[in-house]
Design an enzyme around this catalytic site. Structure first.
Site, PDB file in Angstrom:
ATOM      1  N   ASP A  30       3.811   0.433  12.275  1.00 44.05           N
ATOM      2  CA  ASP A  30       2.487  -0.183  11.684  1.00 44.05           C
ATOM      3  C   ASP A  30       2.224  -1.690  12.314  1.00 44.05           C
ATOM      4  O   ASP A  30       1.286  -2.049  12.256  1.00 44.05           O
ATOM      5  CB  ASP A  30       2.679  -0.015  10.292  1.00 44.05           C
ATOM      6  CG  ASP A  30       2.827   1.252   9.697  1.00 44.05           C
ATOM      7  OD1 ASP A  30       2.432   2.217  10.174  1.00 44.05           O
ATOM      8  OD2 ASP A  30       3.353   1.410   8.659  1.00 44.05           O
ATOM      9  N   CYS A  60      -5.408   8.097   8.641  1.00 41.42           N
ATOM     10  CA  CYS A  60      -5.657   7.572   9.965  1.00 41.42           C
ATOM     11  C   CYS A  60      -5.009   8.685  10.923  1.00 41.42           C
ATOM     12  O   CYS A  60      -4.057   9.355  10.762  1.00 41.42           O
ATOM     13  CB  CYS A  60      -4.681   6.412  10.064  1.00 41.42           C
ATOM     14  SG  CYS A  60      -5.102   4.772   9.461  1.00 41.42           S
ATOM     15  N   ARG A  83       0.128  14.601  12.910  1.00 43.52           N
ATOM     16  CA  ARG A  83       0.950  14.071  11.861  1.00 43.52           C
ATOM     17  C   ARG A  83       1.173  15.334  11.152  1.00 43.52           C
ATOM     18  O   ARG A  83       0.722  15.524   9.977  1.00 43.52           O
ATOM     19  CB  ARG A  83       0.239  13.371  11.126  1.00 43.52           C
ATOM     20  CG  ARG A  83       0.049  11.777  11.839  1.00 43.52           C
ATOM     21  CD  ARG A  83      -0.845  10.788  11.179  1.00 43.52           C
ATOM     22  NE  ARG A  83       0.019  10.202  10.134  1.00 43.52           N
ATOM     23  CZ  ARG A  83      -0.267   9.107   9.313  1.00 43.52           C
ATOM     24  NH1 ARG A  83      -1.574   8.918   9.321  1.00 43.52           N
ATOM     25  NH2 ARG A  83       0.493   8.655   8.306  1.00 43.52           N
ATOM     26  N   ARG A 130      -8.873   0.065   3.526  1.00 44.22           N
ATOM     27  CA  ARG A 130      -7.885   0.950   3.075  1.00 44.22           C
ATOM     28  C   ARG A 130      -6.352   0.182   2.795  1.00 44.22           C
ATOM     29  O   ARG A 130      -5.674   0.767   1.979  1.00 44.22           O
ATOM     30  CB  ARG A 130      -7.389   2.218   3.924  1.00 44.22           C
ATOM     31  CG  ARG A 130      -8.613   3.340   3.968  1.00 44.22           C
ATOM     32  CD  ARG A 130      -8.273   4.587   4.612  1.00 44.22           C
ATOM     33  NE  ARG A 130      -6.909   4.784   4.181  1.00 44.22           N
ATOM     34  CZ  ARG A 130      -5.925   4.899   5.347  1.00 44.22           C
ATOM     35  NH1 ARG A 130      -6.191   4.917   6.578  1.00 44.22           N
ATOM     36  NH2 ARG A 130      -4.743   5.222   4.926  1.00 44.22           N
ATOM     37  N   LYS A 141       0.799  -1.118   0.196  1.00 47.02           N
ATOM     38  CA  LYS A 141       0.103  -0.045  -0.105  1.00 47.02           C
ATOM     39  C   LYS A 141       0.842   1.288   0.004  1.00 47.02           C
ATOM     40  O   LYS A 141       0.477   2.160  -0.882  1.00 47.02           O
ATOM     41  CB  LYS A 141      -0.914  -0.099   1.150  1.00 47.02           C
ATOM     42  CG  LYS A 141      -1.604   1.192   1.631  1.00 47.02           C
ATOM     43  CD  LYS A 141      -2.386   1.458   2.895  1.00 47.02           C
ATOM     44  CE  LYS A 141      -2.024   2.297   3.861  1.00 47.02           C
ATOM     45  NZ  LYS A 141      -1.495   3.201   4.123  1.00 47.02           N
ATOM     46  N   ASN A 142       1.812   1.215   0.863  1.00 45.25           N
ATOM     47  CA  ASN A 142       2.514   2.460   0.949  1.00 45.25           C
ATOM     48  C   ASN A 142       3.578   2.890  -0.186  1.00 45.25           C
ATOM     49  O   ASN A 142       4.056   3.999  -0.240  1.00 45.25           O
ATOM     50  CB  ASN A 142       3.328   2.496   2.428  1.00 45.25           C
ATOM     51  CG  ASN A 142       2.230   2.922   3.614  1.00 45.25           C
ATOM     52  OD1 ASN A 142       1.150   3.196   3.451  1.00 45.25           O
ATOM     53  ND2 ASN A 142       2.568   2.643   4.597  1.00 45.25           N
TER      54      ASN A 142
HETATM   55  N1  EPU Z   1       6.817  14.003  10.821  1.00 42.27           N
HETATM   56  C1  EPU Z   1       6.972  15.414  11.141  1.00 42.27           C
HETATM   57  N2  EPU Z   1       6.919  16.299  10.049  1.00 42.27           N
HETATM   58  C2  EPU Z   1       6.677  15.834   8.919  1.00 42.27           C
HETATM   59  C3  EPU Z   1       6.442  14.615   8.390  1.00 42.27           C
HETATM   60  C4  EPU Z   1       6.581  13.380   9.499  1.00 42.27           C
HETATM   61  O1  EPU Z   1       7.129  15.879  12.345  1.00 42.27           O
HETATM   62  O2  EPU Z   1       6.651  16.741   7.857  1.00 42.27           O
HETATM   63  C5  EPU Z   1       6.850  13.097  11.934  1.00 42.27           C
HETATM   64  C6  EPU Z   1       5.479  12.252  11.981  1.00 42.27           C
HETATM   65  O3  EPU Z   1       4.629  13.239  12.971  1.00 42.27           O
HETATM   66  C7  EPU Z   1       5.964  10.955  12.401  1.00 42.27           C
HETATM   67  C8  EPU Z   1       7.109  10.699  11.854  1.00 42.27           C
HETATM   68  O4  EPU Z   1       7.918  11.915  11.635  1.00 42.27           O
HETATM   69  O5  EPU Z   1       6.105  11.143  14.128  1.00 42.27           O
HETATM   70  C9  EPU Z   1       7.142   9.503  10.787  1.00 42.27           C
HETATM   71  O6  EPU Z   1       6.231  10.145   9.779  1.00 42.27           O
HETATM   72  P1  EPU Z   1       6.348   9.853   8.314  1.00 42.27           P
HETATM   73  O7  EPU Z   1       6.466  11.242   7.511  1.00 42.27           O
HETATM   74  O8  EPU Z   1       7.418   8.877   8.054  1.00 42.27           O
HETATM   75  O9  EPU Z   1       5.008   8.891   8.080  1.00 42.27           O
HETATM   76  P2  EPU Z   1       4.186   9.302   6.828  1.00 42.27           P
HETATM   77  O10 EPU Z   1       4.733   9.176   5.614  1.00 42.27           O
HETATM   78  O11 EPU Z   1       3.043  10.139   6.947  1.00 42.27           O
HETATM   79  C10 EPU Z   1       4.210   6.853   6.358  1.00 42.27           C
HETATM   80  C11 EPU Z   1       3.177   5.466   6.296  1.00 42.27           C
HETATM   81  C12 EPU Z   1       2.462   5.452   7.611  1.00 42.27           C
HETATM   82  C13 EPU Z   1       3.453   4.767   8.586  1.00 42.27           C
HETATM   83  C14 EPU Z   1       4.692   6.047   8.496  1.00 42.27           C
HETATM   84  C15 EPU Z   1       5.963   5.362   9.569  1.00 42.27           C
HETATM   85  C16 EPU Z   1       2.453   6.001   4.073  1.00 42.27           C
HETATM   86  C17 EPU Z   1       1.136   6.579   2.940  1.00 42.27           C
HETATM   87  N3  EPU Z   1       2.081   6.160   5.303  1.00 42.27           N
HETATM   88  O12 EPU Z   1       3.476   7.625   6.844  1.00 42.27           O
HETATM   89  O13 EPU Z   1       1.920   4.235   7.364  1.00 42.27           O
HETATM   90  O14 EPU Z   1       3.194   4.652   9.930  1.00 42.27           O
HETATM   91  O15 EPU Z   1       5.151   6.298   7.370  1.00 42.27           O
HETATM   92  O16 EPU Z   1       6.479   4.488   8.885  1.00 42.27           O
HETATM   93  O17 EPU Z   1       3.584   5.610   3.538  1.00 42.27           O
HETATM   94  C18 EPU Z   1       0.019   2.459   7.791  1.00 42.27           C
HETATM   95  O18 EPU Z   1       0.253   2.062   6.801  1.00 42.27           O
HETATM   96  O19 EPU Z   1      -0.810   2.449   8.644  1.00 42.27           O
HETATM   97  C19 EPU Z   1       0.720   4.046   7.983  1.00 42.27           C
HETATM   98  C20 EPU Z   1      -0.129   4.606   8.966  1.00 42.27           C
END
Ligand code: EPU
Length: 422
Positions: free
Chosen positions: A304, A116, A121, A396, A22-23
C-alpha cells in the site's frame, strides 16, 4: 463529478494527526456480529468504507450509532439476511461478513466483493479455510453461499500469507467447536488488533501477529469496548508527503514500530526521520537519493506504500526501482504520473523511475485508493494546477484529507465539475 483541485508548490509545515486504521476498522465492525451484547469501537476513521459497513450492519438488523469516531453496534437483533448485492459490492472488505456471519449463524450469503482493482485478488484461501471448518461453500450468480450444520476446529495451512484470509478464518473459528490452527498466517498489525477485540469479547486466541495462530472455540462471545490502532498506511503516506513538500512536519498518533520498513527506506533515500513514542517528525529534506525497494508481507514494506513511494522516487537523484511482489499489476498510477512529466516506466511487476523530474499540473484519474493518494502527493509538488478525478477511491481510506492538508498549508479543495467541463 467530484474532483480535487490542487495548486502545487506550497511548502507544508505543522502537525498532522493520523486516524484509526481502515484495514482494522473494516474487520472490527463485522467482528461485532459475533457478540451477544453491544460492541463499541472508538477511534474509527470517518471514511466511506466505515459508513458502508454501518449500513450493512443495519441491513442485517443491527442497531448502530456512530458519533465522533465511536461506533456502537448492538448485534442482538441481527439475522442471517442474504446480502447478494448493493452495499457489499462497494468494498472488498465486505468479505469479512462471510466469516463473521458464518461464525454466528452458520450460514451467510455475501455478494462477491468490489474494492480496488489491483490485478487478480482471489479469495480461495478464505474459502479453503471455511471449508476446512465444515462449511459448504458455493458461488451462485456472483454471490458466495456458505452453510454449515456446525463448525468444527481444523488445521489450516494458508498457501499465501493473506491478511483477509487470516482474519476471516479467525472470525469463523472463534465460535467453532474445538481447536483451529492457522499456519502461515499473515502477521500484519491489523490482525493483532482484531484478535485483541475478539479476545476482549471472550474468544481464546493465541499467536496473532506470528505465523501460527491457535484458536480454542467458545460457545458465546459478549460485548466489549475497543480502540482501533492508528492507520500505518495513512501515516506512511504523510511521512512521504513530509519528505516531498515539508518544512518540518510532525505526524501524530502513530506506532513507530509499525512503520519500521518505510522509515528504513526513507532514511536510505536521505530523509531524516525522528521517532518519538507516538509521533514521527520529518524535518525539511535536502537531497533525495535513488533506491531500490520491494514490497513484501509485514514486517516488510507494505504494497500500500508502493504507490506514494513512487512519487518520492520521481524526486530522487538517479534511477529508482520498486518491485511489487504482493500485487503485480498495482501500477496504474505510473501512466498518470507520466502525464505529470514523471520519467517512469513499468517492466513486469517493477516500476522504474528516474529523477529528479519537475512535475507539471495535469488532469489525472485515481484508479484505486493508494494511487489516488499518490496523485494527491504529486499534485502538491507539481507546477500549476492538478485535477484528480475519481476521488471516491481516496475517500474510502483517508479521513478528512482536505482539512488535514489545508491545515499544513496545502492549496487543495474539492470541487464538483459538470460533464461539460470534461
Ligand atoms: N491471495 C490469494 N488468495 C486469497 C487471498 C489472497 O491468492 O484467498 C493473494 C492476493 O492476490 C495477494 C496476496 O495474496 O497477492 C495478499 O493478499 P491479502 O489477502 O493479504 O490482501 P487483502 O486481505 O485482500 C489487505 C488490505 C489491502 C492490502 C493487502 C496486502 C484490507 C481490507 N485490505 O487486502 O489494502 O493491500 O492486505 O497487505 O485489509 C489498501 O488499503 O489500499 C489495500 C488494498
Amino acid at each position: 463529478m467530484e474532483v480535487y483541485k490542487i495548486r502545487g508548490g506550497n511548502r507544508l509545515k505543522g502537525n498532522i494527526k493520523v486516524s484509526g486504521a481502515k484495514n482494522s476498522a473494516v474487520a472490527l465492525i463485522p467482528a461485532a456480529i459475533l457478540a451477544n451484547s453491544p460492541v463499541s469501537i472508538d477511534g474509527l476513521p470517518e471514511i466511506s468504507d466505515v459508513f458502508t459497513l454501518k449500513l450493512l450492519m443495519e441491513e442485517i438488523g443491527g442497531q448502530v450509532t456512530f458519533e465522533n469516531g465511536k461506533m456502537t453496534i448492538d448485534p442482538t437483533t441481527m439475522e442471517a439476511m442474504p446480502l447478494p448485492n448493493g452495499n457489499v459490492k462497494k468494498m472488498r472488505a465486505s468479505y469479512y461478513l462471510m466469516g463473521a456471519m458464518l461464525g454466528r449463524f452458520k450460514r451467510a450469503v455475501v455478494g462477491l466483493p468490489g474494492g480496488c482493482f489491483l490485478g487478480p485478488r482471489p479469495i480461495d484461501q478464505h474459502i479453503k479455510g471455511f471449508e476446512a471448518l465444515g462449511a459448504k461453500v458455493t458461488n451462485e450468480h456472483g454471490a458466495i453461499y456458505l452453510r454449515a450444520d456446525e463448525l468444527i476446529g481444523a488445521k489450516i495451512y494458508l498457501d499465501v500469507a493473506s491478511v483477509g484470509a487470516t482474519i476471516n478464518i479467525m472470525l469463523a473459528a472463534v465460535r467453532a467447536k474445538g481447536r483451529t490452527v492457522i499456519e502461515n498466517a499473515a502477521k500484519e498489525p491489523e490482525i493483532i488488533d482484531v484478535a485483541t477485540l475478539l479476545s476482549n469479547m471472550g474468544a481464546n486466541i493465541k499467536g496473532a501477529g506470528t505465523s501460527v495462530i491457535r484458536i480454542e472455540g467458545v460457545e458465546e462471545l459478549h460485548g466489549a469496548q475497543h480502540t482501533v490502532i492508528p492507520d500505518r498506511i495513512e501515516a506512511a503516506t504523510y511521512m512521504i508527503m513530509a519528505a516531498l513538500a515539508g518544512d518540518g512536519i510532525r505526524v501524530d498518533n502513530v506506532i513507530p514500530l509499525h512503520l519500521e520498513a518505510v522509515t528504513a527506506k526513507l532514511r536510505e533515500m536521505g530523509v531524516k526521520v525522528e521517532e518519538d513514542e507516538e509521533s514521527i517528525f520529518i524535518p525539511k529534506t535536502e537531497n533525495l537519493h535513488a533506491v531500490d525497494a520491494k514490497t513484501l508481507v509485514y514486517p516488510g514494506l507494505a504494497t500500500d506504500i508502493q504507490q506514494p513511494l513512487c512519487v518520492l522516487m520521481t524526486q530522487a537523484e538517479g534511477s529508482s526501482k520498486v518491485t511489487d511482489t504482493v500485487y503485480s499489476a498495482r501500477f496504474k498510477h505510473i501512466d498518470e504520473l507520466r502525464r505529470m512529466n514523471a520519467v517512469a516506466r513499468v517492466e513486469g511487476n517493477t516500476a522504474i523511475l528516474t529523477g529528479p523530474a519537475q512535475l507539471h499540473g495535469s488532469t489525472v484519474t485515481a484508479s484505486d485508493l493508494r494511487a489516488g493518494a499518490a496523485l494527491v502527493l504529486a499534485g502538491l509538488i507539481a507546477e500549476g494546477e492538478t485535477e484528480v478525478r475519481d476521488i471516491y477511491h481516496v475517500e474510502r481510506g483517508y479521513s478528512d484529507i482536505i482539512e488535514k492538508l489545508t491545515a499544513l498549508g496545502a492549496d487543495i479543495r474539492k470541487e464538483v465539475i459538470t460533464p461539460a467541463s470534461n
